[in-house]
Design a protein around this motif. Sequence first.
Motif, PDB file in Angstrom:
ATOM      1  N   PRO A 109       4.192  11.901  16.334  1.00 25.19           N
ATOM      2  CA  PRO A 109       3.850  13.208  16.919  1.00 25.19           C
ATOM      3  C   PRO A 109       4.649  14.329  16.257  1.00 25.19           C
ATOM      4  CG  PRO A 109       5.290  11.990  18.405  1.00 25.19           C
ATOM      5  CD  PRO A 109       4.976  11.068  17.245  1.00 25.19           C
ATOM      6  N   ALA A 110       4.216  15.558  16.468  1.00 23.86           N
ATOM      7  CA  ALA A 110       4.925  16.731  15.948  1.00 23.86           C
ATOM      8  C   ALA A 110       6.375  16.693  16.410  1.00 23.86           C
ATOM      9  CB  ALA A 110       4.249  18.014  16.417  1.00 23.86           C
ATOM     10  N   GLY A 111       7.271  17.103  15.527  1.00 24.91           N
ATOM     11  CA  GLY A 111       8.685  17.170  15.874  1.00 24.91           C
ATOM     12  C   GLY A 111       9.422  15.849  15.761  1.00 24.91           C
ATOM     13  N   THR A 112       8.750  14.801  15.323  1.00 26.08           N
ATOM     14  CA  THR A 112       9.384  13.496  15.176  1.00 26.08           C
ATOM     15  C   THR A 112       9.456  13.155  13.693  1.00 26.08           C
ATOM     16  OG1 THR A 112       8.506  12.775  17.304  1.00 26.08           O
ATOM     17  CG2 THR A 112       9.258  11.052  15.811  1.00 26.08           C
ATOM     18  N   GLY A 113      10.617  12.713  13.256  1.00 25.98           N
ATOM     19  CA  GLY A 113      10.810  12.358  11.861  1.00 25.98           C
ATOM     20  C   GLY A 113      11.062  10.871  11.697  1.00 25.98           C
ATOM     21  N   TYR A 114      11.385  10.483  10.494  1.00 24.99           N
ATOM     22  CA  TYR A 114      11.695   9.085  10.195  1.00 24.99           C
ATOM     23  C   TYR A 114      12.596   9.044   8.971  1.00 24.99           C
ATOM     24  CZ  TYR A 114       8.730   9.369   6.131  1.00 24.99           C
ATOM     25  OH  TYR A 114       8.224   9.736   4.923  1.00 24.99           O
ATOM     26  N   THR A 115      13.228   7.937   8.758  1.00 22.05           N
ATOM     27  CA  THR A 115      13.949   7.682   7.520  1.00 22.05           C
ATOM     28  C   THR A 115      13.855   6.193   7.212  1.00 22.05           C
ATOM     29  OG1 THR A 115      16.007   8.077   6.295  1.00 22.05           O
ATOM     30  CG2 THR A 115      16.242   7.292   8.566  1.00 22.05           C
ATOM     31  N   SER A 116      13.842   5.865   5.942  1.00 23.73           N
ATOM     32  CA  SER A 116      13.772   4.452   5.547  1.00 23.73           C
ATOM     33  C   SER A 116      15.100   3.765   5.842  1.00 23.73           C
ATOM     34  CB  SER A 116      13.475   4.333   4.045  1.00 23.73           C
ATOM     35  OG  SER A 116      12.241   4.907   3.737  1.00 23.73           O
ATOM     36  N   LEU A 117      15.011   2.589   6.430  1.00 24.63           N
ATOM     37  CA  LEU A 117      16.194   1.756   6.648  1.00 24.63           C
ATOM     38  C   LEU A 117      16.397   0.784   5.491  1.00 24.63           C
ATOM     39  CD1 LEU A 117      15.729   0.877  10.426  1.00 24.63           C
ATOM     40  CD2 LEU A 117      17.535   2.291   9.434  1.00 24.63           C
ATOM     41  N   ASP A 118      15.297   0.302   4.935  1.00 27.06           N
ATOM     42  CA  ASP A 118      15.374  -0.615   3.802  1.00 27.06           C
ATOM     43  C   ASP A 118      14.062  -0.591   3.041  1.00 27.06           C
ATOM     44  OD1 ASP A 118      13.475  -2.335   5.082  1.00 27.06           O
ATOM     45  OD2 ASP A 118      15.058  -3.440   6.064  1.00 27.06           O
ATOM     46  N   LEU A 119      14.107  -1.161   1.866  1.00 23.12           N
ATOM     47  CA  LEU A 119      12.923  -1.274   1.028  1.00 23.12           C
ATOM     48  C   LEU A 119      13.080  -2.542   0.210  1.00 23.12           C
ATOM     49  CD1 LEU A 119      10.286   0.116  -0.051  1.00 23.12           C
ATOM     50  CD2 LEU A 119      11.724   1.038  -1.893  1.00 23.12           C
ATOM     51  N   SER A 120      12.107  -3.430   0.304  1.00 29.22           N
ATOM     52  CA  SER A 120      12.103  -4.669  -0.478  1.00 29.22           C
ATOM     53  C   SER A 120      10.896  -4.630  -1.406  1.00 29.22           C
ATOM     54  CB  SER A 120      12.029  -5.878   0.455  1.00 29.22           C
ATOM     55  OG  SER A 120      11.993  -7.074  -0.298  1.00 29.22           O
ATOM     56  N   VAL A 121      11.153  -4.598  -2.719  1.00 32.02           N
ATOM     57  CA  VAL A 121      10.099  -4.416  -3.719  1.00 32.02           C
ATOM     58  C   VAL A 121       9.921  -5.688  -4.530  1.00 32.02           C
ATOM     59  CG1 VAL A 121       9.421  -3.099  -5.775  1.00 32.02           C
ATOM     60  CG2 VAL A 121      10.601  -1.952  -3.903  1.00 32.02           C
ATOM     61  N   ARG A 122       8.660  -5.998  -4.823  1.00 34.22           N
ATOM     62  CA  ARG A 122       8.318  -7.104  -5.715  1.00 34.22           C
ATOM     63  C   ARG A 122       7.447  -6.565  -6.844  1.00 34.22           C
ATOM     64  NH1 ARG A 122       9.363  -8.015  -1.028  1.00 34.22           N
ATOM     65  NH2 ARG A 122       7.435  -7.279  -0.143  1.00 34.22           N
ATOM     66  N   PHE A 123       7.861  -6.843  -8.077  1.00 38.74           N
ATOM     67  CA  PHE A 123       7.149  -6.413  -9.278  1.00 38.74           C
ATOM     68  C   PHE A 123       6.314  -7.591  -9.758  1.00 38.74           C
ATOM     69  CE2 PHE A 123      11.386  -4.470  -9.129  1.00 38.74           C
ATOM     70  CZ  PHE A 123      11.056  -3.131  -9.051  1.00 38.74           C
ATOM     71  N   LEU A 124       5.003  -7.427  -9.813  1.00 34.40           N
ATOM     72  CA  LEU A 124       4.129  -8.549 -10.138  1.00 34.40           C
ATOM     73  C   LEU A 124       3.494  -8.452 -11.520  1.00 34.40           C
ATOM     74  CD1 LEU A 124       2.501  -8.786  -6.632  1.00 34.40           C
ATOM     75  CD2 LEU A 124       4.379 -10.161  -7.537  1.00 34.40           C
ATOM     76  N   ARG A 125       3.195  -7.250 -11.981  1.00 27.75           N
ATOM     77  CA  ARG A 125       2.608  -7.033 -13.307  1.00 27.75           C
ATOM     78  C   ARG A 125       3.177  -5.740 -13.874  1.00 27.75           C
ATOM     79  NH1 ARG A 125      -2.098 -10.151 -14.015  1.00 27.75           N
ATOM     80  NH2 ARG A 125      -3.035 -10.857 -12.078  1.00 27.75           N
ATOM     81  N   ARG A 126       3.205  -5.668 -15.191  1.00 28.88           N
ATOM     82  CA  ARG A 126       3.686  -4.447 -15.817  1.00 28.88           C
ATOM     83  C   ARG A 126       2.615  -3.354 -15.747  1.00 28.88           C
ATOM     84  NH1 ARG A 126       4.463  -5.244 -22.157  1.00 28.88           N
ATOM     85  NH2 ARG A 126       4.442  -3.005 -22.059  1.00 28.88           N
ATOM     86  N   ILE A 127       3.081  -2.118 -15.756  1.00 30.09           N
ATOM     87  CA  ILE A 127       2.203  -0.955 -15.799  1.00 30.09           C
ATOM     88  C   ILE A 127       2.515  -0.200 -17.081  1.00 30.09           C
ATOM     89  CG2 ILE A 127       1.576   1.234 -14.698  1.00 30.09           C
ATOM     90  CD1 ILE A 127       2.493   0.044 -12.015  1.00 30.09           C
ATOM     91  N   THR A 128       1.464   0.163 -17.815  1.00 27.31           N
ATOM     92  CA  THR A 128       1.593   0.984 -19.018  1.00 27.31           C
ATOM     93  C   THR A 128       0.526   2.086 -18.958  1.00 27.31           C
ATOM     94  OG1 THR A 128       0.014  -0.242 -20.384  1.00 27.31           O
ATOM     95  CG2 THR A 128       2.299  -1.072 -20.344  1.00 27.31           C
ATOM     96  N   VAL A 129       0.525   2.945 -19.946  1.00 28.83           N
ATOM     97  CA  VAL A 129      -0.511   3.986 -19.994  1.00 28.83           C
ATOM     98  C   VAL A 129      -1.899   3.353 -20.096  1.00 28.83           C
ATOM     99  CG1 VAL A 129       0.980   5.803 -20.888  1.00 28.83           C
ATOM    100  CG2 VAL A 129      -0.252   4.342 -22.481  1.00 28.83           C
ATOM    101  N   ASP A 130      -1.988   2.156 -20.668  1.00 30.07           N
ATOM    102  CA  ASP A 130      -3.273   1.468 -20.794  1.00 30.07           C
ATOM    103  C   ASP A 130      -3.790   0.908 -19.461  1.00 30.07           C
ATOM    104  OD1 ASP A 130      -3.331   1.970 -23.523  1.00 30.07           O
ATOM    105  OD2 ASP A 130      -2.250   0.109 -23.986  1.00 30.07           O
ATOM    106  N   THR A 131      -2.923   0.840 -18.440  1.00 30.08           N
ATOM    107  CA  THR A 131      -3.332   0.332 -17.128  1.00 30.08           C
ATOM    108  C   THR A 131      -4.357   1.261 -16.487  1.00 30.08           C
ATOM    109  OG1 THR A 131      -1.161  -0.690 -16.830  1.00 30.08           O
ATOM    110  CG2 THR A 131      -2.486  -0.381 -14.844  1.00 30.08           C
TER     111      THR A 131
END
Length: 175
Positions: A109-131
């Motif tokens: 709702p309006a007036g309510t914020g958030y912040t990240s507590l954690d982030l778990s990332v997994r990289f599965l394939r490379r990204i290039t301009v050709d992607t």
Amino acid sequence: MTSAAEPTTGPATATRRREHEWTDPMVLAAAASGLDGLEYLRRIVDGRLPGAPIASLVGFRAVSAEHGRVAFAFEPGEHQYNPIGSVHGGVYATLLDSACGCAVHSTLPAGTGYTSLDLSVRFLRRITVDTGTVTCTGHVVQAGRRTALARAELTDAGGRLLGEATSSCLILPGG
């Protein structure tokens, strides 16, 4: 005599230039305080509000916002590359973190914020301009009064999964 590790001519020494412009982030912050999260994000998607400075810096834009779900489009460029010729993992993480956080924001709702507590990332394939164009979609998995869990995926135009993340967010009433 020069070694192969020290090129003196050719594309390795060609300098490129990129300029970056952004809108005052306090304009966005002021708008966020008076709108619910979904309306705020929809105004960014349709251009009534500017995107966040990080989006223009990294090269992504919001393309859709629904309750508990957002999507960004990302155009990979060589200015985002790591030293081995593909998009840096920090760019993946920035996109995935943004999608998770904005998915949570779309439920607040309006007036309510958030912040990240954690982030778990997994990289599965490379990204290039050709992607080509990459889509980053985030959705809320579980929302509570104080925390929310979100998941995000990076996919190419063919729907192949390039990376994914989960994030816990702390809900900040009145902020």
